[in-house]
Design an enzyme around this catalytic site. Structure first.
Site, PDB file in Angstrom:
ATOM      1  N   HIS A  72       0.829  -1.194   0.000  1.00 32.68           N
ATOM      2  CA  HIS A  72       0.000   0.000   0.000  1.00 32.68           C
ATOM      3  C   HIS A  72       0.871   1.255   0.000  1.00 32.68           C
ATOM      4  CE1 HIS A  72      -3.771  -2.093   1.884  1.00 32.68           C
ATOM      5  NE2 HIS A  72      -3.393  -2.622   0.731  1.00 32.68           N
ATOM      6  N   TYR A 200      -9.694   4.447   7.668  1.00 31.96           N
ATOM      7  CA  TYR A 200      -9.882   4.765   9.081  1.00 31.96           C
ATOM      8  C   TYR A 200     -11.011   5.791   9.173  1.00 31.96           C
ATOM      9  CZ  TYR A 200      -5.347   2.657  10.323  1.00 31.96           C
ATOM     10  OH  TYR A 200      -4.305   1.791  10.537  1.00 31.96           O
ATOM     11  N   PRO A 293      -4.041  -0.980  18.844  1.00 32.61           N
ATOM     12  CA  PRO A 293      -3.789  -1.386  17.459  1.00 32.61           C
ATOM     13  C   PRO A 293      -4.037  -0.303  16.420  1.00 32.61           C
ATOM     14  CG  PRO A 293      -5.864  -2.301  18.236  1.00 32.61           C
ATOM     15  CD  PRO A 293      -5.215  -1.661  19.424  1.00 32.61           C
ATOM     16  N   LYS A 297       1.383  -0.836  15.261  1.00 33.15           N
ATOM     17  CA  LYS A 297       2.795  -0.832  15.641  1.00 33.15           C
ATOM     18  C   LYS A 297       3.253  -2.068  16.411  1.00 33.15           C
ATOM     19  CE  LYS A 297       3.536   2.989  13.687  1.00 33.15           C
ATOM     20  NZ  LYS A 297       4.146   2.861  12.353  1.00 33.15           N
ATOM     21  N   TYR A 385       3.444   6.519  10.434  1.00 25.63           N
ATOM     22  CA  TYR A 385       2.700   5.340  10.013  1.00 25.63           C
ATOM     23  C   TYR A 385       3.586   4.354   9.256  1.00 25.63           C
ATOM     24  CZ  TYR A 385      -1.451   2.696   8.628  1.00 25.63           C
ATOM     25  OH  TYR A 385      -2.380   1.693   8.473  1.00 25.63           O
TER      26      TYR A 385
END
Length: 393
Positions: A72, A200, A293, A297, A385
């Site tokens: 991604h 998200y 979560p 990580k 991220y």
């Protein structure tokens, strides 16, 4: 039994440490209290930072990963009924990879057994001894036979509920913890993903996340209460909630329904112990720290810990002294706390807390708008991220 490094736990951390030590010519024995089937089939996180992929590649255990994983280059934030894409690769030059933790475990088990290195499953009554000496040991029962493993060093890679951290005397460790007043109700469904990248969503009804395990398997989550009763959540109720929270104002819901294969509730906490060492015992991964979560990580931090620990052990066995072993905890914790900060920030930004009023909700929307429409805001999210740099070798 005698070895150089005794490793407790056959998750990604313990198995990768064993493999890196094998590559360096250092002997180890890995002990696991669960069966091989259980370890290989338990579903865990599936998003790998680029640095994690590079570590696995350099270790020679990423052939299947590169063949089967989904790469991604961005993610989508959805709030106030609108979508905003964060171009991770465009901002950082790095990517993230979807590849299940259980697949990493399968690859590491296969390479360890293929090398003939000791890996014992279904080990019972594990106990650690003489940790403050230069000759610690691990007692255990395997196939009904009581044994003791003598070693130079013990690596505690047995997770949050393992025995290694609890083997350290009271008062030695400082524990930092935050338990969140919500949880995730997660499902694994035989359905195509809602999008080719993760979504998200912050919604007035609570957080939602649409991710995937493969082109035909979707992993979806909704914010719920920690004490949620799954019997009250029918398939229809779960799908209705996902459609509502992930819907776009103009295009409707992207969620594709299918048979629900698994469901469960995941509690949310942040947890760190300092130091990550006591005598000849070194903690790594979930044995030393837990992150919510939201920021993906958990496994990435475990891999980063192991890279630092493997470097220190190799230096020790190459006759370069104990300086890197002494520095292990500080080097690992520097990255751990940055990941904790990011995970806490993502969690706070996207979830509804008990007692939140309209003012708090509007503040979160304003912050999300800033993140999506400010170069600095988007870069802050993106660089955390995809993963902050690993500790130098």
């Amino acid at each position: 039994m005698r070895t150089q490094v005794g490793i407790v736990g056959a998750g990604p951390a313990g198995l990768l440490l064993g493999h890196l030590l094998h590559l360096a010519g250092i002997e180890s024995v890995v002990l696991e209290n669960r069966s091989r089937t259980h370890v290989e089939e338990r579903i865990r996180a599936g998003l790998l930072e680029q640095g994690t992929v590079e570590v696995l590649t350099e270790a020679g255990v990423a052939e299947r990963l590169h063949r089967e994983a989904m790469v991604h280059e961005g993610l989508e934030l959805r709030f106030d009924g609108q979508s905003h894409r964060i171009p991770l690769t465009g901002l950082t030059g790095k990517r993230v990879t979807i590849y299940g933790q259980q697949e990493v475990v399968k690859d590491l088990i296969a390479v360890r057994l293929g090398a003939g290195a000791p890996l014992l499953f279904e080990v019972d009554r594990v106990a650690l001894h003489d940790l403050e000496t230069d000759a610690p040991s691990i007692s255990f029962v395997h196939e009904g036979i009581a044994q003791r493993l003598h070693c130079d060093v013990i690596a505690g890679c047995d997770g949050f509920h393992g025995i290694c951290r609890d083997s350290i005397p009271a008062g030695v460790l400082r524990a930092y913890e935050r338990v969140y007043p919500f949880a995730w109700l997660g499902i694994l469904a035989a359905a195509p993903p809602a999008s080719h990248e993760l979504i998200y969503a912050r919604h007035e009804r609570g957080f939602a996340l649409a991710t995937m395990r493969s082109p035909t398997l979707s992993r979806l989550y909704i914010q719920c209460r920690p004490e949620e009763d799954l019997t009250q959540w029918s398939d229809d109720r779960i799908w209705a909630e996902l459609h509502a929270r992930l819907a776009h104002r103009d295009h409707g819901s992207p969620v594709k329904e299918g048979p629900i294969l698994q469901r469960g509730v995941t509690t949310m906490r942040s947890f760190v112990v300092e130091p990550m060492r006591f005598g000849r015992l070194f903690l790594a991964g979930d044995a030393a720290h837990i992150v919510p979560p939201t920021g993906a990580k958990g496994m990435n931090l475990a891999i980063a810990d192991i890279r630092v620990l493997a470097q220190a052990l190799e230096a020790f066995y190459r006759g370069r002294g104990t300086a890197l072993l002494e520095a292990y905890s500080g080097r690992a914790l520097a990255r751990v706390w940055k990941a904790q900060r990011f995970s806490w920030w993502m969690t706070s930004l996207l979830h509804r807390f008990d007692g939140d009023d309209l003012f708090e909700h509007k503040l979160r929307l304003a912050e999300l708008d800033y993140v999506c429409n400010s170069a600095a805001g988007a870069m802050t999210l993106a660089e955390n991220y995809v993963g902050l740099p690993l500790a130098p070798g």
